[in-house]
Design a protein around this motif. Structure first.
Motif: not given
Length: 155
Positions: A107, A111, A134, A145-146, A148-153
């Protein structure tokens, strides 16, 4: 390419040295054997010797490859897996070796790579930056998926 002529013993030693220098997979060793003039029985005997003496160990190779590509090159799981498959490593073996990568490290690295690349993008709208980042991360082998999680954060 002209094939080199060595005795069986010399060839066996050269291939053992080849494996000692760096962990190798079966495919790499078999490819290297093409440089030598060997009958099929000799190839089999050398392979057997390399395996029995632990010069050639597919699991050790896989674990070492995963660690190296992740910790040195910051590759994601997808890219590592596809390269290992290309080298003839079984999916089962690959899946059993993922514990070489610490989840927290994965992770953090994701990042770090994300932020580093994102920062280089100038003069673009926010959504364009995220799209380009991305795409870039996917070419580095990170899972959609991983990312996307960063984009959402970020939102």
């Amino acid at each position: 390419m002209e094939k080199k002529l060595f005795t069986f013993k010399e060839t066996k030693q050269k291939l053992a040295d080849y494996c000692v220098y760096q962990d190798r997979c079966h495919q790499e060793v078999e490819q290297k054997m093409w440089e030598y003039v060997l009958i099929p029985e000799a190839k089999d005997e050398i392979l057997l010797y390399l395996i029995q003496e632990n010069f050639l160990n597919e699991e050790r190779f896989t674990r070492s490859y995963i660690r190296g590509k992740f910790y040195m090159k910051s590759w994601g799981r997808t890219k590592i897996k596809s390269h290992l498959k290309f080298k003839g490593i079984s999916e089962k073996l690959i899946n059993s070796c993922w514990d070489e990568i610490d989840e927290a490290d994965y992770q953090k690295t994701l990042e770090k790579v994300y932020n580093k690349y994102y920062a280089t993008l100038k003069g673009l709208k926010e959504y364009q930056k995220k799209m380009k980042t991305t795409k870039y991360l996917m070419t580095r082998g990170y899972e959609y998926q991983e990312i996307l999680k960063l984009n959402d954060e970020d939102n």
